[in-house]
Design an enzyme around this catalytic site. Sequence first.
Site, PDB file in Angstrom:
ATOM      1  N   TYR A  99       0.820  -1.207   0.000  1.00 22.33           N
ATOM      2  CA  TYR A  99       0.000   0.000   0.000  1.00 22.33           C
ATOM      3  C   TYR A  99       0.857   1.261   0.000  1.00 22.33           C
ATOM      4  O   TYR A  99       0.564   2.236  -0.681  1.00 22.33           O
ATOM      5  CB  TYR A  99      -0.935   0.016   1.217  1.00 22.33           C
ATOM      6  CG  TYR A  99      -2.176  -0.805   0.987  1.00 22.33           C
ATOM      7  CD1 TYR A  99      -2.996  -0.542  -0.115  1.00 22.33           C
ATOM      8  CD2 TYR A  99      -2.539  -1.834   1.839  1.00 22.33           C
ATOM      9  CE1 TYR A  99      -4.136  -1.290  -0.347  1.00 22.33           C
ATOM     10  CE2 TYR A  99      -3.679  -2.597   1.613  1.00 22.33           C
ATOM     11  CZ  TYR A  99      -4.480  -2.319   0.519  1.00 22.33           C
ATOM     12  OH  TYR A  99      -5.597  -3.053   0.291  1.00 22.33           O
ATOM     13  N   GLU A 195      -2.155 -29.355   9.851  1.00 19.48           N
ATOM     14  CA  GLU A 195      -2.357 -28.465   8.703  1.00 19.48           C
ATOM     15  C   GLU A 195      -3.338 -27.339   8.999  1.00 19.48           C
ATOM     16  O   GLU A 195      -3.065 -26.189   8.726  1.00 19.48           O
ATOM     17  CB  GLU A 195      -2.851 -29.284   7.493  1.00 19.48           C
ATOM     18  CG  GLU A 195      -3.119 -28.422   6.267  1.00 19.48           C
ATOM     19  CD  GLU A 195      -3.574 -29.218   5.037  1.00 19.48           C
ATOM     20  OE1 GLU A 195      -3.452 -30.468   5.058  1.00 19.48           O
ATOM     21  OE2 GLU A 195      -4.050 -28.591   4.076  1.00 19.48           O
ATOM     22  N   ASP A 247      -4.149 -33.166   5.485  1.00 20.23           N
ATOM     23  CA  ASP A 247      -5.174 -33.804   4.646  1.00 20.23           C
ATOM     24  C   ASP A 247      -4.516 -34.828   3.740  1.00 20.23           C
ATOM     25  O   ASP A 247      -3.351 -34.697   3.364  1.00 20.23           O
ATOM     26  CB  ASP A 247      -5.839 -32.753   3.740  1.00 20.23           C
ATOM     27  CG  ASP A 247      -6.867 -31.891   4.471  1.00 20.23           C
ATOM     28  OD1 ASP A 247      -7.297 -32.294   5.570  1.00 20.23           O
ATOM     29  OD2 ASP A 247      -7.219 -30.819   3.926  1.00 20.23           O
TER      30      ASP A 247
END
Lengths: 366, 553
Positions: A99, A195, A247
Amino acid sequence: MNKKNSDKSVAEKIDDLAKDTVSSIESGNNPDVTFPLRGLSNVYFDETQKMVKLGDKTQTRNFFNVGQAKKFMQTFLVARVIKELVKENITAPIRSIYYNTKHTIGDTSEETWEDQSESDPIIEDLEITLGSLREELHVRAGQKGSMVGNLTIIDAGDTIDLRKMGSGGWSIPSIVEKDIIKFKECEADYILFIEKDTIWSRFNEDKFWKKNNCVIMHGGGQPPRGVRRLVRRMHDELKLPVYVLVDNDVYGLYIYSVIKQGSINLAFESERMAIPEARFVGLSSFDQEKYKLPKNVTLKLKDIDRKRISEVLAYPWFKKKQWQDELKHMVEKGVKLELEALSAKDFKFITEKYVPEKIKNKDWLV
Amino acid sequence: MANSDDVSKRLGEEMRAISVAQFFEKNKHLLGFDNLTRALLTSVKEAVDNSLDACEEADILPDISVQIQQVDASRYKMIVEDNGPGIIPNKVGEVFAKLLFGSKFQTFGGKQGRGQQGIGISAVVLYAQNTTGKPARIITKTKSAKQATVVEVKIDVMKNEPIILSQTTIDWKNEHGTRVEVELEAKYVEKKASVSEYLKETAIVNPHASIKFVDPKGNKEIFKRVTDDLPKKSEKMKPHPYGMELGTLERLLKVTSARTLSSFLTTEFDKVGGTTATEILKVAGLDPKIGPKFITIEQADKLIKAMHSAKIQSPSTNGLSPIGADILKKSLESEYKLDFACSVTRTPSVYKGNAFVVEVALGYGGELDIEGPISLFRFANRVPLLYQQGACALTKATTTTSWKNYGISQSGNNMPTGPLIVIVHVASVWAPFTSESKDAVASIPEIVKETKLALQECGRLLGVFIGKRNRSQMAAKKREMFKNYSIELARELSKITNQDEKTLLTKLLQIAEEMYKSGQLKPEEEEAQLAKIEKRKVGAFKKDKDEDGDDYE
C-alpha cells in the site's frame, strides 16, 4: 550484483545497489541488476542435506527493456522503503509495503502495482539479492498459526505459559528469531504440526497436548515462514521430534514436504527452515482401507488435482518410494480425504485413537 | 429471381383487369409504399432518380434540391427540383400521371440504369393522390422556352390517364429544369433509413451530382459535387445467348426483322458471329434458313439449349458504367472525415450471360463510431439499397469475409464491428434482385465471389494501414511508458543515494533516445515479448499460491 556480505548493514547494501545503478546511468549505460533466479528451473535437491536448495543461475534485469522496466523500477521503489524502515527501526507487514508504494504513474492510469502478488516477489528478490534475512529488512508477513503445549516462552520480553492459552492458543508472530522469542522451559516430548486450524482446535479442546505431553501447532494451510522457522528452532534447540498431520491430498503431502525439505520459492531459506527429520503421521492414502472409513466421506479428485499430482511426482525431492506410492494410490482410487473425514468414526477418534496409535506404533512416513 | 420483363408483363396483364388504384393498393408492398416511413423515402428516391437520369441523358451536371415540409402530424410536402433539360408541356401529364412499367418493357437487351429499380414517379403521384387527395404540382422549363409551365395533375384511376387540373405559365428563376411538389401521408424519421441518409448515400455513388437537402425543421445539408466528369453513358446492349430464357426468346423470334434463323442469331445477340450461329444451329438440329416466325415452341426449346451450351465469348461490358475506384474513394472522403480510405473497381465479370462489375470502397477511422457494427452501404446501379440488408448477397459477401485478417473485429460470420464504412456497388445491365421490391441483390455465386474478392483486395490495404498505425501507436505508448518509469526510477534512486533527481532523469532519457536511435530499443517489436511475459506470470494452483505462506493474507 552485491555478494552476500553480512558485515554490512542492510542500509549500506541498499545504498551500494543504488549507487551501482546510478553510476551505470551516469556512464550512459542501460542499467541492470542481477538476481539469483527463483523457481523450479533453479532449485535442486541436496541429497546430503536432504533439502531443496537454490541453484546458481542468475537473471539480469535491464531497465530499458519492455518486459523488465517496470520490475526494475519497482525494485528500487521497495528498496527505498526498506531503507527508510531500517533507518527508523520499525517493521512493516508486506501488505503495508504494497500500500505504501502503490500510486498512479505519471498522468497515466497505470499503477505501480496491480496487486500484492506483484510486490511480494520483489521483496523476496531484494531479500536474496541483498543476502539479508527477511527480519533484517524489517518486513514481516501477516501472521497465521497458533500453538499451545507444555512449554513456557518469552515473547518480546513477556513470559508466556503456553499451557494457559485458552481455546485460541498463542498466535505465532512472523519474526521468531532469538532476540524476540526465547524458550524458557519445556516439558514436551514432541511437536504435532497440524495443517488446519479447525482440526487443531479439536486437539486443543481435548487437551491432547496435556494428555500426550507435547506441543500442538498449526500454520493455517501452507505455513508462513515464521511458523516454519519456529518449528525448526524448537526442533534444533529443544530437540523435539516433529510429527506432521495433514489432509490426504497432494497439497497436504506437499505441506509436509515443505516443512521437511523446504520449498521452491524460498529454497534460499531451506537451511534455516527445513527439518529433514520431520515425520508424516497422516492422513495416508491407505488409511481409508486401514480404518474402514465409509466411501461417502471421500472427495473425488478433480482434473486440477491430477495435474498437480503428476507435477509433484516429478520433483526430485519426491522420489522416495513411499511418497510415490501415496500419490499413485491416491490416483488409483481417484479420491482424496480430509482430516475431518475421520469424524465419520467418532469426533474423538482422531485425538484419542488415530494420532496416539500412529505415534505409538511408529506408523509414520519419513 | 425476378426477371424485369416478366414482372412488367405480369403487371401489364393485371392492369387490364383492374383499375390502377386497385392495383396499387394490392401491390403497395412491392412498390415501396408499405409503410409511412418507406413511402416518403420511395417518393424521394423516385423523384431523385428521375432527376439524375434526366440530367445525365442531357449531359448536364445535376444540381438537385430536395425539401421536406411538414403539413400536419402525418402529412408532408415533398419538393424536388433539378436543373435537368425540362419537359415539353404536353408530355408532363404522361410523365407524371400515367403508370408505365419501366423502359425495359419494349426492349430485349438493355442498359444499366436506375429505372430498373422502380415503378416510376407516377406511382408517387398516385400515392399522394390516394392519401391526401391532392394533385401533383409540376413546374418545368426547357432551355428554348421563354417561360416555365406550371401543371397540376392527377391520375384517372380507372383509365390510367392523366387529368390536367390546370396549366399556366410563369417566369422562373431557372434556365431549365423541373420541380415536383406532392403532398402525401408520411412519417419523417432521422438517422437510419432516413431521407438524409438516403441522399448522402446517393451522393456517394453519384459524385458528379450536387444535392441539397432541407429537412422539416429547416436544417440544410449539402452533398457537394466531387467530380465534373459525367458518368460514361451506358449503352443499350444486345442480349447474350447465355442469359436468354425461353419466354423472351419466343417473343424475340416473333418481333425480329431477320429473315433467317442464322441472321436472327447474328443480329439480335451479343457475341454471335456466323461461325457461332452455324455451330448453335447444328447442335439444335435446325435449318439456318428457316424464318424465325415459323419456329415452334419445341424448336425454340432446342435452340435455347444449344445457345446455352455453345462456346461463346463473354458478353460485352461496354454497356456497364462503374463509378470508378478513384472517384468513389474521393466521394467517400468528401462525405466523411476518415483516417483511411481505399477502393477498387473489379474487371467486369459475367453471370448467366449478364455482364456486371463490382466496386468496393472502404473508409476507416476518423469520425466513425468506434463501437457497434460497421456501416455497410449497398448499391445497385448507383441506387442505394436501404431495406432487407439481411437478405442481400452483398451483405452475405461482407459477413463471410474474414475481417479479422485485416485488423477489424468480427465474431464468426456476423457483421464486423468497428469504425468502418463498407461500400459495395454492383453495376449490371440486369441487376438480379431477390424480389420485385428490389431491396436486396440475389445470391448469385458469381456476384458473391466477385464482391468478396473486391472486399479482400481493399481489406488487405486496410490491414496494412491498421497494422502500421497499431505499431506506431504501440511504439508511442512504449516511449511514454519508459519516460514514466524513468521519472519513478530517478526519484527512488535520488532518495536512496541523495543524487540529483533531475540530472538522473535527464541522463536516463538520453540513454533511451540513444538506444532508440541505434536500434537497440525497438518498442514496436517487443510487443510479442511482452505478451510472452504476461503469459508466463500466471500462477497454477490456488492452494499453491500461498506456498510459503507469507505471500498472501
